[in-house]
Scaffold this motif. Sequence first.
Motif, mmCIF file in Angstrom:
data_model
loop_
_atom_site.group_PDB
_atom_site.id
_atom_site.type_symbol
_atom_site.label_atom_id
_atom_site.label_comp_id
_atom_site.label_asym_id
_atom_site.label_seq_id
_atom_site.Cartn_x
_atom_site.Cartn_y
_atom_site.Cartn_z
ATOM 1 N N THR A 10 -1.938 16.654 -0.996
ATOM 2 C CA THR A 10 -2.385 15.568 -0.129
ATOM 3 C C THR A 10 -3.640 14.892 -0.650
ATOM 4 O OG1 THR A 10 -3.593 17.199 1.161
ATOM 5 C CG2 THR A 10 -1.429 16.543 1.974
ATOM 6 N N SER A 18 2.519 12.477 -0.592
ATOM 7 C CA SER A 18 2.050 13.852 -0.475
ATOM 8 C C SER A 18 3.202 14.807 -0.255
ATOM 9 C CB SER A 18 1.079 13.973 0.698
ATOM 10 O OG SER A 18 -0.008 13.107 0.534
ATOM 11 N N LEU A 19 4.110 14.404 0.585
ATOM 12 C CA LEU A 19 5.252 15.268 0.883
ATOM 13 C C LEU A 19 6.038 15.537 -0.393
ATOM 14 C CD1 LEU A 19 6.955 16.700 2.968
ATOM 15 C CD2 LEU A 19 8.237 14.582 3.305
ATOM 16 N N GLN A 64 0.865 -1.174 0.000
ATOM 17 C CA GLN A 64 0.000 0.000 0.000
ATOM 18 C C GLN A 64 0.899 1.220 0.000
ATOM 19 O OE1 GLN A 64 -3.143 -1.538 -0.283
ATOM 20 N NE2 GLN A 64 -3.955 -0.371 1.458
ATOM 21 N N PRO A 65 0.732 2.108 -0.946
ATOM 22 C CA PRO A 65 1.607 3.283 -0.974
ATOM 23 C C PRO A 65 1.440 4.103 0.297
ATOM 24 C CG PRO A 65 -0.260 3.568 -2.436
ATOM 25 C CD PRO A 65 -0.290 2.137 -1.981
ATOM 26 N N ASN A 66 2.509 4.678 0.742
ATOM 27 C CA ASN A 66 2.462 5.569 1.889
ATOM 28 C C ASN A 66 2.070 6.961 1.411
ATOM 29 O OD1 ASN A 66 3.103 7.429 3.887
ATOM 30 N ND2 ASN A 66 4.602 6.043 4.805
ATOM 31 N N LEU A 67 0.803 7.277 1.633
ATOM 32 C CA LEU A 67 0.281 8.553 1.151
ATOM 33 C C LEU A 67 1.034 9.745 1.727
ATOM 34 C CD1 LEU A 67 -1.709 7.290 -0.527
ATOM 35 C CD2 LEU A 67 -3.578 8.147 0.872
ATOM 36 N N LEU A 68 1.540 9.562 2.906
ATOM 37 C CA LEU A 68 2.277 10.636 3.558
ATOM 38 C C LEU A 68 3.491 11.018 2.727
ATOM 39 C CD1 LEU A 68 0.881 11.156 6.139
ATOM 40 C CD2 LEU A 68 2.787 10.165 7.381
ATOM 41 N N ALA A 69 4.279 10.001 2.399
ATOM 42 C CA ALA A 69 5.498 10.229 1.642
ATOM 43 C C ALA A 69 5.156 10.806 0.274
ATOM 44 C CB ALA A 69 6.257 8.924 1.489
#
Lengths: 341, 341
Positions: free
Chosen positions: B64, B58-59, B51-56
Amino acid sequence: MKKGHQVTMKEIAKKLGVSVSTVSRALKDSPELHEETKKRIVELAKEMNYQPNLLAQSLRISKTKTLGVIVPEITSHFFASCISGIQDGANRRGYNVMICQSNESIELEMSNIKTLVASQVDALLISLSRETNHYEHLDDLYQREIPFVLFDRVYEVMPVTKVTFNDQGGAYQVTKHLLETGCRRVMYVSGPEDLYISKKRKEGYTQALEEFGIKPDPKLIKVTDLTLEKNIEVAQEIIDMDERPDGVFCMIDPVAVDVLTHWKSQGIKVPEDMALAGFTNNPTSAVVEPPLTTVSQPGYEMGKLAVNHLLDQLEGLASDEPISIVLETTLVPRKSTRINS
Amino acid sequence: MKKGHQVTMKEIAKKLGVSVSTVSRALKDSPELHEETKKRIVELAKEMNYQPNLLAQSLRISKTKTLGVIVPEITSHFFASCISGIQDGANRRGYNVMICQSNESIELEMSNIKTLVASQVDALLISLSRETNHYEHLDDLYQREIPFVLFDRVYEVMPVTKVTFNDQGGAYQVTKHLLETGCRRVMYVSGPEDLYISKKRKEGYTQALEEFGIKPDPKLIKVTDLTLEKNIEVAQEIIDMDERPDGVFCMIDPVAVDVLTHWKSQGIKVPEDMALAGFTNNPTSAVVEPPLTTVSQPGYEMGKLAVNHLLDQLEGLASDEPISIVLETTLVPRKSTRINS
DNA sequence: ATGAAAGCGCTAACAA
DNA sequence: TTGTTAGCGCTTTCAT
């Protein structure tokens, strides 16, 4: 539409001729800094209106301080109250909340979980959809050690913390109330029979009957799918019965309200012809005519308890052992049931 | 409570002996990859449940795909409907939503904005708190070019997109309805007079009166702070008037419901003694006795429209020029007003 | 067709 | 007391 620029530590550092780490330290009030530098940095930060980038921070410390919440329906007053309690509890402890609704669909429930996990929420609070009858998505969370709690609509055998109401107790209270106010043929109008609350409330209903030495009669149980049409159909079936009940307990208020409305249109008097009671204490139940006897379930409290326990676990203030928290309900007697003496 | 490990691109890359960039490309189906490699990567990713890390993400891309929503009260049925519309609209376009409630407090409103901005939401949808009487926090957003729209409770002079109901029109409709069904002394029970909707609805009320050649009478306007106590006080004041009105239009349904309840307890008959109407079409308004004539405001539609226009702007599908979207309301005549012929 | 490297904004171990 | 460095997981030039 462009988005404005946000001040970063780097810029502050450059302006002051210090390193980024110094800025970072100053901003978290590290004790090992020269008071003077610290002051200069903090002041400039305020002046430049610096706001930390939570994204970067979260990525770095692998914690988002964000909780995911999934409810079946945001427009239900009960779930809205739960959310409100969760929000307040979470905010008070420095956490944010992302809310999703499953619209009572298991597909959406699964996809909600997926996005919330992808967003790296620290934990989840879930109330299951009406449709949910398999639980791989929960197993998966469990497997991956992503903390979550279930509330109100729970999967009983899941070894996680569960927060529920004493549904059986509430149903017992209201049925007993009907019996005490003179009813002898009490009917239970159930929701879909595989629902947790349908079952639990039936148990309470049966329990009260038995305590009064009344043998549960299958003819006195009806099932609705909770749609307006079916509720009205059930209401009419009751009118048409050879031997009508003298009291009816509906699994949730909306059903009781629909039944009441239909009955009134058919000239049935409540509580004179038949007494009527609901469950949940929705705002509507208080304003119908006659006001509906019901059982109050404080959703706000439930949300608050659930989130507090979850955060206690997350932060090591409580043991990781899953527990089951059961909230008591209270009977709210109103005019839809006979006030016999 | 520990959190489980999430699969990263790095791990996939290592297992397959390729570089992280290749994995990244494969996962976004870049055309410049060898079909074979792509297939292997995609398959392994699925197998490992990547699952992609949305945080990374987005950064990295400084987006976002998350919207912030602020409403005064989540437990209000109207705002819950708005939220529901916003959620559905946003999800359909691949966006997530973070919801906050201000609890009608300007302090909380400001702090909500702060956290949402810190969380790097791409844009905001805001409905102002009742308390909000200065607007630096909105100016600040505007200054910083953080896109936002206002809905329902708006600050009129703010040069951003605003979505509102035609409050004046709705009030006009309902007042006209009262006049058409025979009322001649129509009263307006207003909320706090600095509220946008209080003013707008008063304008509609006055407009209808004037159209019927009736001169607005200051004695026929009362103000409540929307608390139960004050509502009841107003209801009693009306009863005590030397010359009672023959029809009363309350600014929002809850006020009308409180008035109705108090009147009934005092033996006033609706609509025979006085007709009564509300605004909003809350669920309760339909189930009180008699059912309340009101004006329907589709909150779900409002939310959906607001979010769609916002996303259109964000994605360049609509001009950045702020516009004002005004939704029409519809009169819902029920038995609380005389059905004269 | 693939890899190396830089960098998003931040924190933290290690140096100095 | 402060700076340097590495790295969180990802995307994206620029090389090859």
